[in-house]
Design an enzyme around this catalytic site. Structure first.
Site, PDB file in Angstrom:
ATOM      1  N   ASP A 472       0.734  -1.100  -0.062  1.00  8.32           N
ATOM      2  CA  ASP A 472      -0.009   0.073  -0.058  1.00  8.32           C
ATOM      3  C   ASP A 472       0.831   1.203   0.054  1.00  8.32           C
ATOM      4  O   ASP A 472       0.641   2.243  -0.784  1.00  8.32           O
ATOM      5  CB  ASP A 472      -0.798  -0.071   1.313  1.00  8.32           C
TER       6      ASP A 472
HETATM    7  O1  CEZ Z   1      -2.671  -2.397   5.272  1.00  5.45           O
HETATM    8  C1  CEZ Z   1      -2.546  -3.606   4.694  1.00  5.45           C
HETATM    9  C2  CEZ Z   1      -3.595  -3.696   3.686  1.00  5.45           C
HETATM   10  O2  CEZ Z   1      -4.551  -4.001   4.233  1.00  5.45           O
HETATM   11  O3  CEZ Z   1      -1.122  -3.390   4.008  1.00  5.45           O
HETATM   12  C3  CEZ Z   1      -0.553  -4.430   3.334  1.00  5.45           C
HETATM   13  C4  CEZ Z   1      -1.789  -4.818   2.076  1.00  5.45           C
HETATM   14  O4  CEZ Z   1      -1.518  -5.737   1.218  1.00  5.45           O
HETATM   15  C5  CEZ Z   1      -3.128  -4.748   2.775  1.00  5.45           C
HETATM   16  O5  CEZ Z   1      -4.161  -5.150   1.780  1.00  5.45           O
HETATM   17  C6  CEZ Z   1       0.581  -4.383   2.802  1.00  5.45           C
HETATM   18  O6  CEZ Z   1       0.915  -2.929   2.472  1.00  5.45           O
HETATM   19  O7  CEZ Z   1      -1.236   2.232   5.054  1.00  5.45           O
HETATM   20  C7  CEZ Z   1      -0.424   1.642   5.573  1.00  5.45           C
HETATM   21  O8  CEZ Z   1       0.635   2.242   5.574  1.00  5.45           O
HETATM   22  C8  CEZ Z   1      -0.863   0.748   6.477  1.00  5.45           C
HETATM   23  O9  CEZ Z   1       0.264  -0.039   6.657  1.00  5.45           O
HETATM   24  C9  CEZ Z   1      -1.537  -0.359   5.629  1.00  5.45           C
HETATM   25  O10 CEZ Z   1      -0.921  -0.481   4.624  1.00  5.45           O
HETATM   26  C10 CEZ Z   1      -1.808  -1.848   6.118  1.00  5.45           C
HETATM   27  C11 CEZ Z   1      -2.185  -1.977   7.661  1.00  5.45           C
HETATM   28  O11 CEZ Z   1      -1.896  -3.203   7.982  1.00  5.45           O
HETATM   29  C12 CEZ Z   1      -3.591  -1.587   7.783  1.00  5.45           C
HETATM   30  O12 CEZ Z   1      -3.868  -2.044   9.012  1.00  5.45           O
END
Ligand code: CEZ
Length: 788
Positions: A472
């Site tokens: 993300d």
């Molecule tokens: O969210 C996850 C997503 O739900 O991060 C994963 C992604 O593949 C998942 O779909 C890897 O990036 O925005 C941020 O910085 C957060 O770190 C989110 O990317 C992350 C958190 O775990 C949400 O709780």
């Protein structure tokens, strides 16, 4: 310190200080609550967007569940103060806020309830929390025991925090007719349209008692007085002041004064939750206490959670892994599939992977999810960043940032559903595209998604990343429209490969060869532009800079391109050997394999936000279990079972005490990450994020079914091809599959090369069990060669 109960269904911790953040979680379709061993709680419910009824002590940011949440004195929680009326001594259960070191302590996390037992000198308090099947209610049992040889006069005070409810309007008072403290508020807003949106909100928080309290306090400051939360003045007074809160921070505290004979105990029941009106609270009282629906609700909740049983029950030389697989993985998977992580717009990749997991528990839920997701696909084939699950919902937070990977997950996740159910009929379901102008079969929808991935590329045939792919916060590699993702290009090759297989099995061999050719072409492009000599690069920026390569000081190697190159077939045997060696050498730690290394310590403007995360946390080089699960699945796909099992095992805390202490969590869920930067910051390495929202679980389950135990479904039936670690002399697995039950005993025997399978004594030539009936049980004997 920590141990599973005999039936394996619960995990027990015997100290409030050895693992201070150890926690468990409960949920139903409306709410989720995470409670830690010291009494602190994070709880939220849906209306339809996430909301709280037990708030922080001051204004708090609305956000998604965050990792490594800190606790503090006034953090929301559920506590019971106990005062010995003879000595005036006070302690609190479970431990906070008074923090008297208990003589005895236990924190027990179960499937459908969480319990604490705190004994200080000769008075003990047992607190038990469970939920109802579908209401925003916490069901509490509080038991007070006299372990002394003399009669005891005790006052005890359930203290349930409400916190700062609203800057517009908040109050609290006791309602004798409801035997409840009711704290009322108005969810703040400024635009008049929000009035109509908010007016049915559950803006009341209430603590209801079955037995009438002697006294109460609804005003936080009045309760604490000058003594503060650690020694509230009100508890040292004879009686609570029966105070209210008028645009003051409310609280729910009740007082009971009881006399207990030696060995005597008394139990009290309470409800704590959210409501829209006093009428609603009155109906709760009627149903739960006046008609004793309380016990029935407990039983209904237990039954609802028991529906989340997995399709595997294992017995191996690794008891901790057995416990996790038999009792906790399916539960965590069920939570994701049933609640969609309490979001009304789950990220598309999360929604598809979480429902991939439901293929092993409630396939009908998974089936519906694939159709719902396809129904929001654009006619171009592109998938949206989030799936809208409520008519009033909109795409929020990260779903407002364009990511280019969502199409990949359609065939990759559907494969598990089809392997488990053989329901190829789903591909003929007619589903509209977003906008509703056009409809087509699910088969056509997925075909278009693959076409979209094939065309969303640069001149080199590499997939654009725009502002992110699976990662993300990798948001500045391609925001200028030129940057490409090494992981996504490889993942696309894998998705095309899977889709070609499904086309073949779906009787479309013509399309199968087309997509297979596209997969090979994509793998060729991956090797041409991303192979760095010993591992695969992560991507190429808008300025055409390859990153995730040996030349980089930070972010030199990323795990995902390696794992997926094993899956897509891009890596030939020599490249496999090299990338596995590079991962082991640069990313493996005692706590698992890190997502990238060395972690970034400063911003890289051509990579993005991920480089600004604290080194070793989350995507910036943590042991990010979701990425680790992909890699382990890739290792099993190419038969690297020793590496696969070693890394799989490192996901589970323990068995040794030092490891459990360092991770700081009970093995009752897999967290989204354990801290990384093991080579740079060993002090914090291995620390659990305590965040149980993660796509890791369905992939670990796939590793167990498709890899370690090799009992995978398919068009022909159940294929049995285990990949046990050499150290295991054998294992036994009870596998439910399409309504039948297979009791599988795997043993190492001398004098054989391959795997020899027989069912009820009948040999099965190629290890594929084709004939079986739902409702019947089969004894499967699997003989494998002796360990090398
Ligand atoms: O969210 C996850 C997503 O739900 O991060 C994963 C992604 O593949 C998942 O779909 C890897 O990036 O925005 C941020 O910085 C957060 O770190 C989110 O990317 C992350 C958190 O775990 C949400 O709780």
């Amino acid at each position: 310190m920590i141990q599973p109960t005999d039936d394996g269904e619960s995990y027990e911790l015997d100290s409030p200080t050895s693992l201070p953040k150890a926690s468990g979680f409960l949920w139903n379709e409306r709410m989720m609550i995470q409670a830690n061993c010291r009494g602190y709680v994070v709880a939220q419910f849906m209306q339809p967007e996430p909301a709280k009824y037990s708030h922080a002590p001051n204004l708090e940011a609305k956000s998604f569940m965050q990792p490594e949440q800190g606790y503090y004195a006034h953090h929301p929680g559920r506590f019971v103060y106990v005062k010995d009326e003879a000595t005036g001594q006070v302690f609190s259960a479970p431990y906070e806020p008074v923090r008297v070191v208990p003589h005895q302590f236990s924190f027990t996390v179960g499937q459908d309830r969480i319990r604490w037992k705190t004994q200080s000198r000769d008075v003990a308090v047992e607190m038990g929390l469970t939920l109802s099947k579908d209401e925003v209610l916490e069901l509490w049992r509080v038991k007070i025991q006299n372990h002394s040889r003399s009669r005891k006069k005790i006052s005890f005070y359930p203290y349930f925090t409400v916190g700062y409810m609203s800057w517009m309007n908040q109050s609290g008072e006791y309602h004798p007719e409801l035997q409840s403290i009711v704290c009322s508020s108005v969810t703040p807003y400024q635009k008049y349209p929000d009035y109509f949106k908010n007016r049915d909100f559950k803006d009341k928080t209430f603590l209801m008692a079955e037995q009438e309290p002697l006294s109460w306090e609804a005003n936080q400051e009045a309760f604490e007085g000058e003594g503060g939360i650690g020694s509230p003045t009100a508890v040292h007074d004879d009686l609570l002041s029966q105070g209210d809160a008028k645009y003051e921070t409310p609280v729910c505290v009740m007082q009971y004064r009881i006399e207990l004979e030696p060995g005597e105990e008394k139990e009290y029941r309470f409800l704590f939750g959210a409501a829209q009106s006093e009428q609603e609270i009155a109906s709760v009282r009627q149903r739960y206490f006046l008609q004793d629906g309380f016990s029935r609700a407990e039983a209904d909740y237990r039954a609802s959670i028991a529906e989340g049983r997995g399709c595997l029950s294992i017995q191996t030389p690794d008891a901790a892994l057995d416990n996790l697989v038999n009792h906790w993985l399916p539960r965590q998977m069920f939570y994701h599939g049933k609640t969609n992580r309490l979001s009304t717009d789950p990220q598309t990749r999360n929604y598809l992977q979480d429902n991939m997991g439901m293929s092993y528990i409630q396939p009908s839920v998974a089936r519906n999810a694939f159709l719902v997701a396809a129904g929001q696909q654009r006619p171009t084939g592109e998938m949206p960043d989030g799936i809208i699950l409520h008519p009033e919902a909109e795409l929020k937070y990260i779903n407002q940032v364009p990511h280019t990977d969502h199409c990949v997950w359609l065939p990759v996740c559907l494969q598990t559903y089809l392997d488990e159910t053989d329901d190829y009929g789903i591909l003929d379901e007619i589903v509209p595209f977003a906008g509703g102008e056009e409809s087509a079969s699910l088969f056509e929808h997925i075909g278009r998604a693959m076409e979209w991935l094939i065309q969303n590329r640069d001149h080199r045939g590499l997939n654009y990343i725009n502002q992110g792919d699976w990662c993300d916060p990798m948001n500045m590699v391609g925001y200028q429209g030129k940057g490409v993702s090494g992981w996504l290009t490889t993942a696309t090759a894998y998705a095309l490969r899977i889709w070609a297989d499904l086309c073949e099995k779906g009787h479309r061999p013509d399309l199968a060869s087309e997509f297979r050719a596209q997969a090979q072409k994509t793998n060729a492009a991956v090797n041409q532009y991303f192979w760095d000599g010993d591992w695969y690069a992560r991507g190429i920026t808008d300025d055409n800079v390859v990153f995730g390569v040996r030349a980089d000081q930070e972010g030199r190697i990323f795990l995902n391109p390696q794992g997926w190159a094993l899956l897509s077939g891009a890596a030939d045997p020599d490249q496999r050997k090299k990338l596995i060696a590079a991962v082991t050498d640069q990313l493996e730690t005692p706590y698992g394999v890190e997502k990238l290394g060395p972690p970034y310590t400063k911003m890289r403007e051509d990579v993005g936000r991920v480089t600004q995360k604290y080194p070793g946390s989350a995507e910036n080089g943590a042991v990010y279990n979701h990425a680790a699960a992909f890699y382990i699945y890739g290792l099993y796909a190419v038969g690297e079972k020793e590496d696969a099992y070693r890394l799989l095992r490192k996901m589970v805390p323990g068995p040794d005490r030092a490891d459990v202490l360092q991770r700081g969590q009970l093995p009752v869920f897999l967290p989204n990450y354990y801290r990384g930067a093991y080579r740079q910051a060993p002090r914090t390495a291995g620390r659990s994020s305590q965040l149980f929202n993660t796509g890791t679980v369905p992939w670990v389950y796939r590793c167990l079914i498709d890899g370690l135990f090799g009992i995978r479904g398919g068009r022909e039936g159940l294929t049995v091809a285990p990949q046990l670690p050499e150290a295991w002399p054998g294992a036994s697995v009870r596998r439910t599959f399409r309504g039948a039950v297979f009791d599988i005993v795997i043993q190492r025997v001398p004098g054989i090369e391959g795997t020899v399978v027989s069912v009820d004594g009948q040999p099965v030539e190629d290890g594929v069990i084709r004939t079986f009936e739902a409702g019947r049980e089969y004894r499967v004997s699997v003989k494998i060669p002796l360990a090398r």
